[in-house]
Design an enzyme around this catalytic site. Structure first.
Site, mmCIF file in Angstrom:
data_model
loop_
_atom_site.group_PDB
_atom_site.id
_atom_site.type_symbol
_atom_site.label_atom_id
_atom_site.label_comp_id
_atom_site.label_asym_id
_atom_site.label_seq_id
_atom_site.Cartn_x
_atom_site.Cartn_y
_atom_site.Cartn_z
ATOM 1 N N LYS A 1 0.846 -1.201 0.000
ATOM 2 C CA LYS A 1 0.000 0.000 0.000
ATOM 3 C C LYS A 1 0.883 1.253 0.000
ATOM 4 C CE LYS A 1 -3.836 1.965 2.740
ATOM 5 N NZ LYS A 1 -4.705 1.751 3.929
ATOM 6 N N SER B 1 -9.744 1.724 3.080
ATOM 7 C CA SER B 1 -8.886 2.495 2.206
ATOM 8 C C SER B 1 -7.858 1.645 1.458
ATOM 9 C CB SER B 1 -8.143 3.570 3.015
ATOM 10 O OG SER B 1 -7.274 2.968 3.951
ATOM 11 N N SER C 1 -9.800 -0.652 7.320
ATOM 12 C CA SER C 1 -9.253 -0.543 5.963
ATOM 13 C C SER C 1 -8.529 -1.762 5.422
ATOM 14 C CB SER C 1 -8.305 0.643 5.876
ATOM 15 O OG SER C 1 -9.049 1.807 5.698
HETATM 16 N N1 GLN Z 1 -13.122 4.164 6.518
HETATM 17 C C1 GLN Z 1 -12.475 4.556 7.734
HETATM 18 C C2 GLN Z 1 -12.006 5.989 7.623
HETATM 19 O O1 GLN Z 1 -12.267 6.568 6.641
HETATM 20 C C3 GLN Z 1 -11.330 3.640 8.040
HETATM 21 C C4 GLN Z 1 -10.136 3.928 7.235
HETATM 22 C C5 GLN Z 1 -8.950 3.109 7.653
HETATM 23 O O2 GLN Z 1 -9.060 2.097 8.325
HETATM 24 N N2 GLN Z 1 -7.794 3.607 7.288
HETATM 25 O O3 GLN Z 1 -11.421 6.536 8.486
#
Ligand code: GLN
Length: 489
Positions: free
Chosen positions: A80, A155, A179
Site C-alpha cells: 500500500k 482504504s 481498511s
Molecule cells: N473508513 C475509515 C475511515 O475513513 C477507516 C479507514 C482506515 O481504516 N484507514 O477513516
C-alpha cells in the site's frame, strides 16, 4: 498460472526448484499488464527492480537459502502506498507529497525483505487512508475485480483488488477503522488487522496513531498467518510496539476448534444489514456449530457510539499528524508571499476534499472550547467500548459478525454523502477503538450480481493464534476462498 498461487503453494514449488522467482514475478507483471488497465490497483510499479529482486532470490534458492529463516524467499508481495520502501515513491495517494521518494524502509518492509520477499509496487488507496471506497485517491479509482462498476472498498482498496485479481501473491494494507478487513470482504480475500502493538508502525505514514495497524491481505488464512509471523514483533523505533513473543502462527492453524465459544453480538444484527449478507453470516454460524464450536449470544452495549467516537478520535489525531505536510519539509510546494500563505496555498492545493474535511473536524474537536465536550468524552467512551470486548472475552474465545453491512456498492453511490460512507464502517471500527485483533474472510456471494461477502472474527488482544485457527477451520470446510472473478481468469 504462478500469479494465482498462494504463498504456501508458491514457496513449496520454489523450494523444489520447479519454478523460479523470476517466473513468478513475471507472471504477476503479465497479469498487471492484462488487467490493471481496468482495475487500477497499482499507482505505479517498477518491473525492472522487481525482476532484479527475483534474480537475487533465485540465486539464494540455488544455494538452498529458503527454509525457516526466509519463509518468503522469492515471493512477490505488493505494498500500500502509505508504507516507506527505500528508493520508491511514497504518495499516500495524495498530491501533497509531490515527487517524494522514501529514504528508508518501514520496519515491516525490512522484515519482508529479510524474509526474502520481492517487495514491489505502490498500491492505490484512499488519500492518507481516509475513506472506505478508494474513491478518495488523487490517482484515480480502483475498481472491484468482481464488477468494475463497483468500488473495491477502502482504504486499502488497491491491496485487496491486486490480491483478488492475482496481480501479486499477497499484499500489505493498513487498518485504522477497517481498511484491511472491509476491502478484503468486498473483494473476497483474507484481511487481518493485528492487535494494536503487534506490528511496528515505523515507516507507516500516520493517519490516527492510536488506531493504525499494518495487516496482511492474502488469498487464504494460512498465508495471513505466514505474513503476520514475518511482520510482527517489538521494535525500538515504535514505542507502542509490544514485547510479546511472536508465536508460530502457522503451526497454530490446525488445532481443533471443538468446544470453543463464539460470541454473536446482538447489537450487530440490526438495521441496514443486507438480507444476503445476513443469510451468509447465519450460514457461517451454522457451519461453526457443525465444526463443534458453541455459539453464545453476547452484548456489546456501547456499539451505538462507536462511529461517533471513532470520527472524533481519528480526525483529532489526523489533524495533528497531517500538520507536517506544510510545503516546507516534504513534497509539493505552492509558493506564497510569506510562510502562512505558502502553508495555506500548499495545503489548499495538495489535500483532497475528504482529507480537508477530517483536518477541519479534528481541529475543531481539539479546540479549547470543545476539547472536553468532544475529544475527552470520546476517549472515555473508547474505554467503555474496550471494556465491552474484554468483558465478552471472559466468556467467549472470539466474536463473529459480518464485516460489512452490504456487498460492494457502485462507484459514485456514496461519494457525495460522507455520513453514508462513514456508516458503512459500523462493524469494523470498534475493533480498532478496542485495540483488539480481527480478520475478514470470504463466506459467500450475493446472487445478482455475484459479489463477495465477508465474515469477520474478532479476537482477544494478542489472541491472533486462536483467531487464525478459528478462521482456518471455517475456510478449510468451505470453498469460497477458491472462487475467482472472471476478469483476468
Ligand atoms: N473508513 C475509515 C475511515 O475513513 C477507516 C479507514 C482506515 O481504516 N484507514 O477513516
Amino acid at each position: 498460472m504462478l500469479n494465482q498461487l498462494t504463498i504456501s503453494e508458491l514457496t513449496a514449488r520454489l523450494a523444489r526448484r520447479e519454478v523460479s522467482s523470476r517466473e513468478a514475478v513475471q507472471s504477476c507483471l503479465d497479469q498487471i499488464a492484462r488487467v490493471d488497465g481496468q482495475i487500477h490497483a497499482f499507482i505505479s510499479h517498477d518491473a525492472a527492480d522487481a525482476l532484479a529482486q527475483a534474480d537475487a532470490a533465485d540465486q539464494l534458492l540455488a544455494q538452498g537459502g529458503g527454509g525457516a529463516s526466509r519463509p518468503l524467499l522469492g515471493v512477490p508481495i505488493a505494498v500500500k502506498d502509505v508504507l516507506a520502501v527505500k528508493g520508491q515513491p511514497l504518495n499516500c495517494a495524495s498530491k501533497i507529497l509531490g515527487n517524494f521518494i522514501s529514504p528508508y524502509d518501514a520496519t515491516v518492509i525490512e522484515k519482508l525483505k529479510a524474509a526474502g520477499a520481492v517487495v514491489f509496487g505502490r498500491l492505490n488507496m484512499d488519500e492518507f487512508a481516509m475513506g472506505s471506497s478508494t474513491e478518495n485517491s488523487a490517482f484515480g479509482l480502483t475498481r472491484n475485480p468482481w464488477d468494475v462498476t463497483r468500488i473495491p472498498g477502502g482504504s486499502s482498496g488497491g491491496s485487496a483488488a491486486a490480491v483478488t485479481a492475482d496481480e501479486c501473491i499477497a499484499s500489505l494494507g493498513t487498518d485504522t477503522g477497517g481498511s484491511v478487513r472491509q476491502p478484503a470482504a468486498l473483494c473476497g480475500c483474507v484481511g487481518l488487522k493485528p492487535t494494536y502493538g503487534r506490528v511496528s508502525r515505523y515507516g507507516l505514514v500516520a493517519y490516527a496513531s492510536s488506531l493504525d495497524q499494518i495487516g496482511p491481505m492474502t488469498k487464504d488464512v494460512r498465508d495471513a498467518a505466514t505474513l503476520l509471523g514475518v511482520i510482527s514483533g517489538v521494535d525500538q523505533r515504535d514505542s507502542t510496539s509490544v514485547p510479546e513473543p511472536v508465536p508460530n502462527y502457522v503451526a497454530a492453524l490446525d488445532g481443533k476448534i471443538k468446544g470453543l465459544k463464539l460470541g454473536l453480538p446482538k447489537e450487530y444484527m440490526v438495521g441496514g444489514l443486507d438480507a444476503e449478507v445476513k443469510a451468509a453470516v447465519d450460514a457461517a454460524v451454522k457451519q461453526y456449530e457443525k465444526l463443534g464450536a458453541e455459539i453464545v449470544e453476547i452484548s456489546l452495549p456501547h456499539t451505538d457510539y462507536a462511529i461517533a467516537t471513532y470520527y472524533i478520535i481519528a480526525t483529532a489525531e489526523a489533524s495533528a499528524n497531517l500538520a507536517r505536510f506544510d510545503g516546507i519539509r516534504y513534497g509539493a510546494r505552492v509558493e506564497g508571499n510569506d510562510p502562512i500563505e505558502l502553508y495555506s496555498k500548499t495545503r489548499g492545493a495538495g489535500f483532497g476534499a475528504e482529507v480537508k474535511r477530517r483536518i477541519i473536524l479534528g481541529t475543531y474537536v481539539l479546540s479549547s472550547g470543545y476539547y472536553d465536550a468532544y475529544y475527552l468524552r470520546a476517549q472515555k467512551v473508547r474505554t467503555l467500548i474496550r471494556n465491552d470486548f474484554l468483558k465478552a472475552y471472559e466468556t467467549v474465545d472470539a466474536i463473529i459478525t459480518p464485516t460489512t453491512p452490504t456487498a460492494a456498492f457502485k462507484a459514485g453511490e456514496k461519494s457525495d454523502d460522507p455520513l453514508q460512507m462513514y456508516l458503512s464502517d459500523i462493524f469494523t471500527i470498534s475493533c480498532n477503538l478496542a485495540g483488539i485483533c480481527g480478520v475478514s474472510l470470504p463466506c459467500g456471494f450475493t446472487q445478482n450480481p455475484k459479489l463477495p461477502i465477508g465474515l469477520q472474527l474478532l479476537g482477544k488482544p494478542f489472541g491472533e493464534e486462536t483467531l487464525l485457527k478459528i478462521a482456518h477451520a471455517y475456510e478449510q470446510s468451505t470453498t469460497w476462498h477458491r472462487e475467482k472473478p472472471t476478469l483476468g481468469h
